[in-house]
Design an enzyme around this catalytic site. Structure first.
Site, PDB file in Angstrom:
ATOM      1  N   ASP A 223      -0.337 -12.927  -2.588  1.00 42.09           N
ATOM      2  CA  ASP A 223      -1.340 -12.548  -3.586  1.00 42.09           C
ATOM      3  C   ASP A 223      -0.690 -12.595  -4.955  1.00 42.09           C
ATOM      4  O   ASP A 223       0.455 -12.154  -5.105  1.00 42.09           O
ATOM      5  CB  ASP A 223      -1.834 -11.116  -3.291  1.00 42.09           C
TER       6      ASP A 223
ATOM      7  N   HIS B 296      -3.604 -16.780 -12.338  1.00 45.36           N
ATOM      8  CA  HIS B 296      -3.902 -15.512 -11.647  1.00 45.36           C
ATOM      9  C   HIS B 296      -3.350 -15.472 -10.224  1.00 45.36           C
ATOM     10  O   HIS B 296      -3.292 -14.409  -9.620  1.00 45.36           O
ATOM     11  CB  HIS B 296      -5.421 -15.277 -11.620  1.00 45.36           C
TER      12      HIS B 296
HETATM   13  P1  ADQ Z   1      -8.751 -11.693  -5.982  1.00 48.87           P
HETATM   14  O1  ADQ Z   1      -8.096 -12.588  -4.992  1.00 48.87           O
HETATM   15  O2  ADQ Z   1     -10.224 -11.670  -5.938  1.00 48.87           O
HETATM   16  O3  ADQ Z   1      -8.261 -11.997  -7.468  1.00 48.87           O
HETATM   17  P2  ADQ Z   1      -7.932  -8.783  -6.278  1.00 48.87           P
HETATM   18  O4  ADQ Z   1      -6.868  -8.716  -7.286  1.00 48.87           O
HETATM   19  O5  ADQ Z   1      -7.695  -7.872  -5.142  1.00 48.87           O
HETATM   20  O6  ADQ Z   1      -8.139 -10.217  -5.621  1.00 48.87           O
HETATM   21  O7  ADQ Z   1      -9.248  -8.413  -7.032  1.00 48.87           O
HETATM   22  C1  ADQ Z   1     -10.399  -8.256  -6.393  1.00 48.87           C
HETATM   23  C2  ADQ Z   1     -11.369  -7.445  -7.229  1.00 48.87           C
HETATM   24  O8  ADQ Z   1     -12.600  -7.593  -6.572  1.00 48.87           O
HETATM   25  C3  ADQ Z   1     -11.007  -5.970  -7.253  1.00 48.87           C
HETATM   26  O9  ADQ Z   1     -11.404  -5.401  -8.468  1.00 48.87           O
HETATM   27  C4  ADQ Z   1     -11.824  -5.406  -6.098  1.00 48.87           C
HETATM   28  O10 ADQ Z   1     -12.273  -4.094  -6.279  1.00 48.87           O
HETATM   29  C5  ADQ Z   1     -13.018  -6.332  -6.074  1.00 48.87           C
HETATM   30  N1  ADQ Z   1     -13.433  -6.454  -4.662  1.00 48.87           N
HETATM   31  C6  ADQ Z   1     -12.773  -6.986  -3.628  1.00 48.87           C
HETATM   32  N2  ADQ Z   1     -13.466  -6.846  -2.487  1.00 48.87           N
HETATM   33  C7  ADQ Z   1     -14.595  -6.192  -2.823  1.00 48.87           C
HETATM   34  C8  ADQ Z   1     -15.703  -5.728  -2.103  1.00 48.87           C
HETATM   35  N3  ADQ Z   1     -15.797  -5.916  -0.778  1.00 48.87           N
HETATM   36  N4  ADQ Z   1     -16.679  -5.098  -2.791  1.00 48.87           N
HETATM   37  C9  ADQ Z   1     -16.590  -4.928  -4.107  1.00 48.87           C
HETATM   38  N5  ADQ Z   1     -15.548  -5.324  -4.839  1.00 48.87           N
HETATM   39  C10 ADQ Z   1     -14.572  -5.950  -4.208  1.00 48.87           C
HETATM   40  C11 ADQ Z   1      -7.382 -12.943  -8.095  1.00 48.87           C
HETATM   41  C12 ADQ Z   1      -5.987 -13.048  -7.490  1.00 48.87           C
HETATM   42  C13 ADQ Z   1      -5.309 -11.688  -7.477  1.00 48.87           C
HETATM   43  C14 ADQ Z   1      -5.303 -11.093  -8.887  1.00 48.87           C
HETATM   44  C15 ADQ Z   1      -6.679 -11.150  -9.526  1.00 48.87           C
HETATM   45  C16 ADQ Z   1      -6.634 -10.765 -11.009  1.00 48.87           C
HETATM   46  O11 ADQ Z   1      -6.051 -13.585  -6.181  1.00 48.87           O
HETATM   47  O12 ADQ Z   1      -3.986 -11.788  -6.982  1.00 48.87           O
HETATM   48  O13 ADQ Z   1      -4.878  -9.748  -8.821  1.00 48.87           O
HETATM   49  O14 ADQ Z   1      -7.224 -12.457  -9.448  1.00 48.87           O
HETATM   50  O15 ADQ Z   1      -5.719 -11.543 -11.712  1.00 48.87           O
END
Ligand code: ADQ
Length: 463
Positions: free
Chosen positions: A365, A157
């Site tokens: 990311d 991921h």
């Molecule tokens: P993350 O690093 O956690 O995931 P991201 O892809 O942005 O990053 O996903 C975060 C999820 O958590 C999103 O659905 C977002 O809405 C939710 N989220 C973030 N901050 C939040 C908050 N303050 N309140 C509520 N919800 C929140 C890892 C990898 C990424 C990859 C994903 C999926 O680092 O690059 O996209 O896995 O593979």
């Protein structure tokens, strides 16, 4: 048709309906698990004094969830240690934060062996196994050692780093060799895929064949890019629900005629929050007409707070936001609203919908789903503008965003200016193209492409 066995560090709660707090991954894998009569296996998140390998099994709605408890030492060495203090920073290009401690390495090997040992009795001969993320890279090797000949796929991921960075990891060769015990290895982006190929070709004198087969260590593994996406239907449904509408209204009242810029992230140094705040400060300093007319709402949920680098970034962000607000605020305006808690998906959808700009500027990311959520939450006839880091995997698909270099304050500041001034027809045109991509690369497409590729692989021969 064999069953699908999903393995990840932590398991989700697969449910039939789009509960507001159920993550997209849990939803998508839940659907696949039901279809293939599958099992989701992982750590319970709990620790016990002595590891027993005792499985806790919950059956519900077609899918089975099986978890195991680990020891406190496992949590420190494997989870807080090797996963989150060694691999996470290294894979996000922060070798200055990577801790190369042998005890972490040992904890990682031990937990992967424990996972394999515990999973073994659950496996049936025609099952397909899908392993997720950097916590479990050596799992296939541990399963093969125990005689498992099932097809096993792995999906990363997070980004795969450039080979010269990766070579700073002690035992980097062993980690890559362990990846050749899978039948299929998937990455988020072409960038990560080619970085992996580059390592295989240069450091192992291996070969990368057309069609993505990598050959090294006397073995062959199929590799590919499988960009993850949103559960678009569930998200748009959430965006049209009551909670979203209530938050959109609440935000509009609180805007009081001002424009809102939004950031939503886990509080993680890879997300570029400090750089983002400094770029926004630069924008304020150079745009006097924006003062009192714009604010940045940054929602940053604390995570991994047992790891020192996360305590440090949190303290730094408290300092930077305080300083910027102190310098620019007026009695009835603060330039940064900084919120350290998390919101349900439907609430977030409403908040995104009230923002004129989505600011997604990670320094690295794997993908970044917030960029896709921001787009999916916009009104088609009057959408906001997405500013996106060139170093997020999402930038490979979301070319109609304003793509920025998150390390350059001037670049980000210029994009904020351009985004807030963008005429509606251009916003609509860009949004339509972005939304087409969000729909096309959704989470079902990701899951189905990966599972189909895994099923296509010839059954492995153990030597
Ligand atoms: P993350 O690093 O956690 O995931 P991201 O892809 O942005 O990053 O996903 C975060 C999820 O958590 C999103 O659905 C977002 O809405 C939710 N989220 C973030 N901050 C939040 C908050 N303050 N309140 C509520 N919800 C929140 C890892 C990898 C990424 C990859 C994903 C999926 O680092 O690059 O996209 O896995 O593979």
């Amino acid at each position: 048709m064999g069953r699908l066995i999903v393995v990840s560090n932590r398991v989700g709660q697969p449910q039939q309906t789009a509960g507001a707090s159920v993550g997209g991954l849990a939803m998508a894998l839940g659907a696949a698990l039901r279809e293939y009569n599958g099992v989701w296996f992982g750590w319970s998140g709990r620790t016990v004094e002595t590891f027993t390998g005792q499985l806790s099994v919950q059956r519900g709605q077609g899918a089975t969830v099986a978890t195991v408890d680990l020891e406190e030492q496992d949590r420190q060495e494997y989870y807080n240690g090797y996963a989150n203090r060694t691999l996470w920073p290294l894979f996000h290009y922060r070798i200055d934060l990577s801790a190369y401690e042998r005890s972490f390495n040992e904890g990682y090997a031990r937990v992967n062996a424990r996972f394999a040992q515990t999973l073994l009795p659950l496996l049936q001969p025609d099952d397909f196994v899908w392993v997720h993320d950097y916590h479990l890279i050596p799992l296939a090797r541990e399963l093969r050692r125990r005689g498992v000949t099932n097809r096993i796929g792995f999906f990363l991921h997070i980004p795969w780093p450039a080979r010269r960075l990766f070579a700073t990891l002690p035992f980097h060769r062993e980690l890559v060799e362990a990846m050749f015990d899978y039948d299929l290895v998937g990455f988020q982006s072409e960038d990560s895929l080619s970085a992996f190929h580059d390592y295989v070709a240069h450091d192992e004198a291996g070969k990368v064949q057309t069609g993505g087969r990598a050959v090294a260590f006397g073995r062959t593994v199929r590799t590919g890019a499988f960009p993850i996406g949103l559960d678009v239907d569930a998200f748009t449904e959430a965006a049209q629900g009551e909670a979203a509408a209530a938050w959109r209204d609440r935000m509009r009242v609180s805007l009081a005629g001002r424009r809102m810029i939004i950031g939503v992230d886990r509080l993680d140094y890879s997300k570029g929050l400090e750089e983002r705040f400094l770029a926004y400060e630069e924008y304020l300093a150079n745009t006097p007409e924006a003062l009192e007319q714009v604010f940045l709402l940054q929602i940053a949920t604390p995570s991994r707070d047992e790891v020192p680098a996360y305590q440090e970034i949190r303290a730094r962000l408290d300092g930077v936001t305080g300083r910027i607000n102190g310098a620019f605020a007026t009695p009835d305006w603060v330039p940064i609203r900084y919120v350290n808690r998390s919101y349900r998906r439907d609430e977030l959808a409403g908040i995104y919908g009230a923002a004129s700009l989505g600011l997604v500027t990670p320094l690295r990311d794997g993908m970044n789903l917030v960029a896709k959520e921001y787009v999916a939450a916009q009104r088609p006839d009057d959408p906001g503008v997405l500013i996106l880091s060139q170093f997020a995997g999402a930038a490979e698909q979301m070319r109609e965003a304003l793509i920025v270099n998150p390390f350059s304050r001037e670049d980000v500041s210029d994009a904020i200016k351009a985004g807030l001034a963008m005429p509606r027809p251009e916003r609509v045109r860009r949004w339509e193209a972005l939304m087409d991509g969000v729909r096309k690369h959704d989470i079902e497409a990701w899951r189905d492409a990966f599972v189909a590729a895994l099923r296509e692989q010839p059954a492995p021969q153990l030597v």
